[in-house]
Design a protein around this motif. Sequence first.
Motif, PDB file in Angstrom:
ATOM      1  N   ALA A  10      -2.115   2.314  -5.857  1.00 36.19           N
ATOM      2  CA  ALA A  10      -2.109   2.320  -4.396  1.00 36.19           C
ATOM      3  C   ALA A  10      -3.520   2.450  -3.847  1.00 36.19           C
ATOM      4  O   ALA A  10      -3.912   1.741  -2.902  1.00 36.19           O
ATOM      5  N   ILE A  11      -4.311   3.357  -4.431  1.00 34.31           N
ATOM      6  CA  ILE A  11      -5.705   3.519  -3.972  1.00 34.31           C
ATOM      7  C   ILE A  11      -6.509   2.257  -4.237  1.00 34.31           C
ATOM      8  O   ILE A  11      -7.285   1.782  -3.379  1.00 34.31           O
ATOM      9  N   ALA A  12      -6.330   1.669  -5.440  1.00 30.54           N
ATOM     10  CA  ALA A  12      -7.085   0.457  -5.782  1.00 30.54           C
ATOM     11  C   ALA A  12      -6.727  -0.689  -4.845  1.00 30.54           C
ATOM     12  O   ALA A  12      -7.608  -1.430  -4.367  1.00 30.54           O
TER      13      ALA A  12
ATOM     14  N   LYS B 190      -6.377   4.948   5.678  1.00 28.53           N
ATOM     15  CA  LYS B 190      -5.229   4.622   4.831  1.00 28.53           C
ATOM     16  C   LYS B 190      -4.862   5.780   3.915  1.00 28.53           C
ATOM     17  O   LYS B 190      -3.693   6.180   3.805  1.00 28.53           O
ATOM     18  N   LEU B 191      -5.864   6.340   3.237  1.00 30.17           N
ATOM     19  CA  LEU B 191      -5.584   7.427   2.303  1.00 30.17           C
ATOM     20  C   LEU B 191      -5.060   8.671   3.030  1.00 30.17           C
ATOM     21  O   LEU B 191      -4.176   9.378   2.520  1.00 30.17           O
ATOM     22  N   THR B 192      -5.578   8.945   4.240  1.00 32.34           N
ATOM     23  CA  THR B 192      -5.106  10.112   4.995  1.00 32.34           C
ATOM     24  C   THR B 192      -3.649   9.939   5.411  1.00 32.34           C
ATOM     25  O   THR B 192      -2.823  10.850   5.249  1.00 32.34           O
ATOM     26  N   LEU B 193      -3.310   8.748   5.941  1.00 31.35           N
ATOM     27  CA  LEU B 193      -1.937   8.508   6.382  1.00 31.35           C
ATOM     28  C   LEU B 193      -0.956   8.606   5.216  1.00 31.35           C
ATOM     29  O   LEU B 193       0.087   9.265   5.309  1.00 31.35           O
ATOM     30  N   ILE B 194      -1.288   7.952   4.108  1.00 34.29           N
ATOM     31  CA  ILE B 194      -0.377   7.958   2.958  1.00 34.29           C
ATOM     32  C   ILE B 194      -0.251   9.361   2.375  1.00 34.29           C
ATOM     33  O   ILE B 194       0.860   9.825   2.042  1.00 34.29           O
ATOM     34  N   THR B 195      -1.364  10.080   2.245  1.00 38.76           N
ATOM     35  CA  THR B 195      -1.331  11.416   1.643  1.00 38.76           C
ATOM     36  C   THR B 195      -0.511  12.388   2.480  1.00 38.76           C
ATOM     37  O   THR B 195       0.334  13.131   1.959  1.00 38.76           O
TER      38      THR B 195
ATOM     39  N   PHE C 160      -9.112  -2.647  -2.252  1.00 40.00           N
ATOM     40  CA  PHE C 160      -9.218  -4.115  -2.363  1.00 40.00           C
ATOM     41  C   PHE C 160      -8.890  -4.798  -1.043  1.00 40.00           C
ATOM     42  O   PHE C 160      -9.625  -5.680  -0.562  1.00 40.00           O
ATOM     43  N   ALA C 161      -7.767  -4.387  -0.400  1.00 38.77           N
ATOM     44  CA  ALA C 161      -7.372  -5.013   0.861  1.00 38.77           C
ATOM     45  C   ALA C 161      -8.368  -4.702   1.968  1.00 38.77           C
ATOM     46  O   ALA C 161      -8.619  -5.546   2.848  1.00 38.77           O
ATOM     47  N   THR C 162      -8.978  -3.515   1.926  1.00 40.11           N
ATOM     48  CA  THR C 162      -9.972  -3.182   2.945  1.00 40.11           C
ATOM     49  C   THR C 162     -11.208  -4.044   2.812  1.00 40.11           C
ATOM     50  O   THR C 162     -11.750  -4.559   3.806  1.00 40.11           O
ATOM     51  N   PHE C 163     -11.698  -4.225   1.597  1.00 42.35           N
ATOM     52  CA  PHE C 163     -12.868  -5.087   1.378  1.00 42.35           C
ATOM     53  C   PHE C 163     -12.526  -6.541   1.708  1.00 42.35           C
ATOM     54  O   PHE C 163     -13.404  -7.310   2.127  1.00 42.35           O
TER      55      PHE C 163
ATOM     56  N   THR D 261       0.819  -1.211   0.000  1.00 44.08           N
ATOM     57  CA  THR D 261       0.000   0.000   0.000  1.00 44.08           C
ATOM     58  C   THR D 261       0.853   1.261   0.000  1.00 44.08           C
ATOM     59  O   THR D 261       0.546   2.228  -0.703  1.00 44.08           O
ATOM     60  N   ASN D 262       1.942   1.267   0.764  1.00 43.84           N
ATOM     61  CA  ASN D 262       2.754   2.473   0.896  1.00 43.84           C
ATOM     62  C   ASN D 262       3.858   2.579  -0.145  1.00 43.84           C
ATOM     63  O   ASN D 262       4.391   3.677  -0.360  1.00 43.84           O
ATOM     64  N   ALA D 263       4.230   1.466  -0.785  1.00 43.68           N
ATOM     65  CA  ALA D 263       5.326   1.505  -1.749  1.00 43.68           C
ATOM     66  C   ALA D 263       4.866   1.867  -3.153  1.00 43.68           C
ATOM     67  O   ALA D 263       5.665   2.368  -3.952  1.00 43.68           O
TER      68      ALA D 263
END
Length: 389
Positions: free
Chosen positions: A282-284, A307-312, A288-291, A247-249
Amino acid sequence: MNRMMFRNALAFTLALVACNSIAASFDCSKAANFAESSICNDGYLSGVDSILARSYQKALAETEHPDELRQSQREWLSVRDQCTTQKCLDQTLGARVTFLDSYSRVEKSKAYAAEEKLRKDEYEAQRQAEDLANSQRDQQYRIAQEQFRQQKQQSAQPHQVAQTQSQSVQPAPSSQSPANVVSAQQVRPAQPVAGKPAVLRMWQAFWAGPAWKYTLLIGSLITCLAIWRHHTEAATIYTDYTDAAITNALPAIGAVAALILRWLEMPGLVSGIALGTGIILAIAYAVFATFRTNQGALSITLVIVAKLTLITVFYALIGMLIASLFSNSARRKGESQARAAARNSREKKQTMALITGLSVAYTAFTAWVCRRPEFTSLSECLEFDTAPA
């Protein structure tokens, strides 16, 4: 001839020293009072008198006002000669030695302070000269730029005049009536000017106002709630280290690919596509991993936003810090070029340390959020399973 000159110079120097030194020591065979005879007969007082003579010579060599010191020594000798006991002589000689030693230290401190002030004045004068030279160079550069701009305008004026004359020579078509000419002139200004795309205007309005602050605040609150639900095992942010790494890479891989393409002098559109692909992947994968590991609309929504907040936030901070490394801050008022370069180097080192510390802290925080502290295979992370881990 040279030997004779050397002897004369040596004799002159010895005579000058004898004249300039009013020492406390004297010829014992010519002692004229109790003080002098006591000093000659007492070994201790004689030793103190020798120390006094050396202290006086040292103070006389270091002072800038030798006449005042000689006068002070004459006055002290008259005070010493008034002593009628050995105790008085001991105290008087000791006090004079202490005074002369203190006088030498004070004169030495004054000389050092004067030398230090002279050195500072020379440095300040040199710095002002450097600043003046830099300002003159900047002024000459601006004058050269202005002259170049004026020459460019002057060289462009003949071309514009010739173009205007060629346009005025062309006759107007006789087939057009005055009404058609007027209508054509009215229609031409009415043509719409191409404006910025609506998406770009919305994006600029988002960053220009307080909207991004409210978005960041809401995202932070949702992230805290998602982390709390994660540790109560009501939701899962990251299953394991592999899930967090993918997710982060992906955004970093996209950014690196964009830089490589830019270095290869590929079109800017290709670099933008590479960066956008990394972010979209990364978003996709985050969705996917969340679902795959969560159930319920509330848990899925909270985890995706977290996830999106931390990465952004992490990549935005890293990007701003990296961009600051390639921008040299302007010189401050009264700052020399060497000091400005040293300050820029120091600020870049601090920025590098901040980037390293922020990356380590974010990596440790991500590892702490993972459900299982282990690496798993890629196939296991891509396997869809609606049951939460």
